[in-house]
Design a protein around this motif. Structure first.
Motif, mmCIF file in Angstrom:
data_model
loop_
_atom_site.group_PDB
_atom_site.id
_atom_site.type_symbol
_atom_site.label_atom_id
_atom_site.label_comp_id
_atom_site.label_asym_id
_atom_site.label_seq_id
_atom_site.Cartn_x
_atom_site.Cartn_y
_atom_site.Cartn_z
ATOM 1 N N ASP A 104 7.159 10.178 -0.988
ATOM 2 C CA ASP A 104 7.296 11.802 -0.812
ATOM 3 C C ASP A 104 6.863 12.369 -2.139
ATOM 4 O O ASP A 104 7.361 12.319 -3.087
ATOM 5 N N LEU A 105 5.518 12.983 -1.885
ATOM 6 C CA LEU A 105 4.825 13.647 -3.151
ATOM 7 C C LEU A 105 5.780 14.721 -3.843
ATOM 8 O O LEU A 105 5.503 14.828 -4.944
ATOM 9 N N ASN A 106 6.630 15.430 -2.969
ATOM 10 C CA ASN A 106 7.649 16.387 -3.680
ATOM 11 C C ASN A 106 8.528 15.780 -4.621
ATOM 12 O O ASN A 106 8.758 16.514 -5.819
ATOM 13 N N ASN A 107 9.150 14.729 -4.033
ATOM 14 C CA ASN A 107 10.034 14.078 -4.887
ATOM 15 C C ASN A 107 9.565 13.521 -6.084
ATOM 16 O O ASN A 107 10.044 13.556 -7.382
ATOM 17 N N LEU A 108 8.207 12.803 -6.063
ATOM 18 C CA LEU A 108 7.622 12.319 -7.096
ATOM 19 C C LEU A 108 7.339 13.380 -8.116
ATOM 20 O O LEU A 108 7.393 13.005 -9.381
ATOM 21 N N PHE A 109 6.708 14.533 -7.654
ATOM 22 C CA PHE A 109 6.458 15.552 -8.541
ATOM 23 C C PHE A 109 7.461 16.051 -9.340
ATOM 24 O O PHE A 109 7.431 16.288 -10.589
ATOM 25 N N THR A 148 -0.009 15.456 -8.932
ATOM 26 C CA THR A 148 0.560 14.149 -8.656
ATOM 27 C C THR A 148 -0.378 12.963 -7.965
ATOM 28 O O THR A 148 -0.205 11.837 -8.474
ATOM 29 N N VAL A 149 -0.936 13.674 -6.767
ATOM 30 C CA VAL A 149 -1.586 12.527 -6.161
ATOM 31 C C VAL A 149 -2.660 12.063 -7.110
ATOM 32 O O VAL A 149 -2.940 10.890 -7.275
ATOM 33 N N LEU A 150 -3.518 12.840 -7.847
ATOM 34 C CA LEU A 150 -4.500 12.481 -8.660
ATOM 35 C C LEU A 150 -4.027 11.929 -9.872
ATOM 36 O O LEU A 150 -4.552 10.636 -10.166
ATOM 37 N N GLY A 176 -2.405 8.216 -8.660
ATOM 38 C CA GLY A 176 -3.640 7.125 -8.281
ATOM 39 C C GLY A 176 -3.106 6.939 -6.914
ATOM 40 O O GLY A 176 -3.446 5.690 -6.166
ATOM 41 N N ILE A 177 -2.846 7.785 -6.107
ATOM 42 C CA ILE A 177 -2.424 7.624 -4.643
ATOM 43 C C ILE A 177 -3.598 7.981 -3.810
ATOM 44 O O ILE A 177 -4.214 8.931 -3.927
ATOM 45 N N ASP A 178 -4.211 6.860 -3.188
ATOM 46 C CA ASP A 178 -5.385 7.323 -2.449
ATOM 47 C C ASP A 178 -5.339 7.412 -0.932
ATOM 48 O O ASP A 178 -6.525 7.629 -0.232
ATOM 49 N N ARG A 179 -4.040 7.471 -0.402
ATOM 50 C CA ARG A 179 -3.873 7.924 1.119
ATOM 51 C C ARG A 179 -2.951 8.904 0.998
ATOM 52 O O ARG A 179 -1.576 8.663 0.498
ATOM 53 N N VAL A 180 -2.931 9.926 1.790
ATOM 54 C CA VAL A 180 -1.820 10.999 2.000
ATOM 55 C C VAL A 180 -1.792 11.467 3.295
ATOM 56 O O VAL A 180 -2.863 11.633 4.076
ATOM 57 N N ASP A 190 0.893 -0.971 0.042
ATOM 58 C CA ASP A 190 0.061 0.190 0.023
ATOM 59 C C ASP A 190 1.002 1.269 -0.100
ATOM 60 O O ASP A 190 1.672 1.285 0.759
ATOM 61 N N ARG A 191 0.696 2.013 -1.029
ATOM 62 C CA ARG A 191 1.432 3.363 -1.043
ATOM 63 C C ARG A 191 0.754 4.522 -0.129
ATOM 64 O O ARG A 191 -0.516 4.640 -0.388
ATOM 65 N N VAL A 192 1.331 5.118 0.480
ATOM 66 C CA VAL A 192 1.014 6.349 1.468
ATOM 67 C C VAL A 192 1.863 7.532 1.067
ATOM 68 O O VAL A 192 2.966 7.683 0.946
ATOM 69 N N GLY A 193 1.077 8.694 0.454
ATOM 70 C CA GLY A 193 1.829 9.579 0.212
ATOM 71 C C GLY A 193 2.100 10.963 1.339
ATOM 72 O O GLY A 193 1.445 10.645 2.162
ATOM 73 N N LEU A 194 3.359 11.500 1.205
ATOM 74 C CA LEU A 194 3.544 12.379 2.131
ATOM 75 C C LEU A 194 3.706 13.750 1.753
ATOM 76 O O LEU A 194 4.397 13.863 0.613
ATOM 77 N N THR A 195 3.275 14.800 2.441
ATOM 78 C CA THR A 195 3.357 16.136 1.879
ATOM 79 C C THR A 195 4.611 16.763 2.203
ATOM 80 O O THR A 195 5.042 17.713 1.591
ATOM 81 N N THR A 196 5.256 16.279 3.227
ATOM 82 C CA THR A 196 6.838 16.574 3.653
ATOM 83 C C THR A 196 7.309 15.304 4.613
ATOM 84 O O THR A 196 6.500 14.479 4.656
#
Length: 332
Positions: free
Chosen positions: A25-30, A62-64, A67-71, A3-9
């Motif tokens: 890490d959503l910053n790095n992914l973006f 990036t989240v949308l 397809g990351i459904d938990r942040v 399960d992938r969980v996104g992080l805003t920082t």
């Protein structure tokens, strides 16, 4: 796939690893997305105003798109615009888990936040502490990579920035990331020292400008200190337990802890000057006046908005800054 969980920082990543979920890490992914300009445009097409931080718009899209459904959203200790951004994600069906760093570093409040996060993810404090211990060898190797940057000048500033900033989520693959770190260290040890004419630090939030480090290197500059990436990697806190590690971590708290840390590293790493990167529409721009007042070396402030390369004006400003530092060195 876990399960992938996104992080805003950066959050206590040890809790996620203990819970057997994959931190992202959503910053790095973006910022590593080849279509990052399109991600910002997607947010604006969805109604995000122009005068919103480019990182916030990039994270939202990036989240949308991925397809990351938990942040896990850091609602205190990071960008204030995160609050509204996660509301737009919630409206799109994304589950949001809040996490807050207490402004005054209150240990009991921080303990409560970490415990709450562990319970939400279905793990325990003890398991998270074990995960912290398991990461110590890798963090020590990152500390060695950092030492090779500033003490021996065998690792470039760009390499240093990449590996330290990636330690926020270990590139979503701890074992694979450890292999990359070892390869880079081994390769660096075969090089000749670069011996840059000027030794610089880069402080402030990670830059959205893609060619800052190559531009500095072309001018004969050696970047030997990356402030916030070093904090993300927790390098100053290798001997600390989980609670103390995140209580001492400087990024989410007041600017004075950051200034103390930067001043110490200026002396230890023998910096000639500092580039302070600030993000357009970010509250941290206000802190620039305190940073310039308190640091003992010249500071050049660079501002970025959306993902881009350096413009002509900022290239000239950097060149003039480097020339001034070289002149100061010659004068002794």
């Amino acid at each position: 796939m876990q399960d992938r969980v996104g992080l805003t920082t950066t959050v206590p990543v040890e809790v996620l690893l203990a819970a057997k979920v994959t931190p992202v890490d959503l910053n790095n992914l973006f910022i590593s997305d080849l279509q990052r300009d399109g991600l910002v445009a997607r947010a604006e097409m969805d109604g995000y105003p122009r005068n919103v931080c480019g990182w916030i718009k990039g994270i939202y899209a990036t989240v949308l798109e991925r397809g990351i459904d938990r942040v896990i959203a850091v609602t205190q200790g990071d960008c204030s615009q995160t609050h509204a951004m996660v509301e737009t994600l919630q409206a799109a069906g994304v589950e949001v888990i809040p996490f807050a760093y207490p402004y005054d570093r209150d240990r009991e409040l921080l303990r409560h936040q970490i415990q709450r996060l562990a319970e939400r993810l279905g793990t325990t404090w003890e398991a998270a502490e074990q995960a912290r211990e398991s990461l110590v060898p890798l963090r020590r190797r990152l500390a060695e990579l950092d030492r090779l940057t500033w003490e021996e000048e065998l690792v470039t500033g760009a390499e240093n920035q990449y590996y330290l900033v990636s330690a926020s989520d270990f590139a979503s693959d701890v074992e694979g990331f450890a292999v990359q770190v070892e390869k880079t260290i081994a390769q660096a040890q075969t090089r000749q020292p670069s011996r840059g004419r000027v030794r610089l630090g880069v402080i402030g939030v990670p830059t959205i400008i893609s060619d800052l480090y190559p531009a500095l290197e072309k001018l004969g500059v050696q970047v030997v200190f990356n402030e916030i990436p070093r904090q993300f990697a927790m390098l100053p806190y290798l001997g600390c337990k989980l609670l103390e590690q995140y209580a001492r971590y400087t990024y989410p708290y007041d600017v004075f802890g950051r200034i103390t840390d930067v001043r110490q590293e200026i002396e230890r790493r023998r910096l000639d000057g500092v580039v302070h990167y600030v993000q357009t529409f970010c509250f941290r721009q206000i802190q620039d006046l305190l940073i310039k007042r308190e640091l003992p070396v010249p500071v050049l402030t660079l501002e970025g908005d959306k993902p881009a390369v350096l413009d002509a004006r900022n290239r000239l400003r950097i060149e003039a800054f480097v020339e001034m530092l070289e002149a100061r060195r010659r004068r002794g």
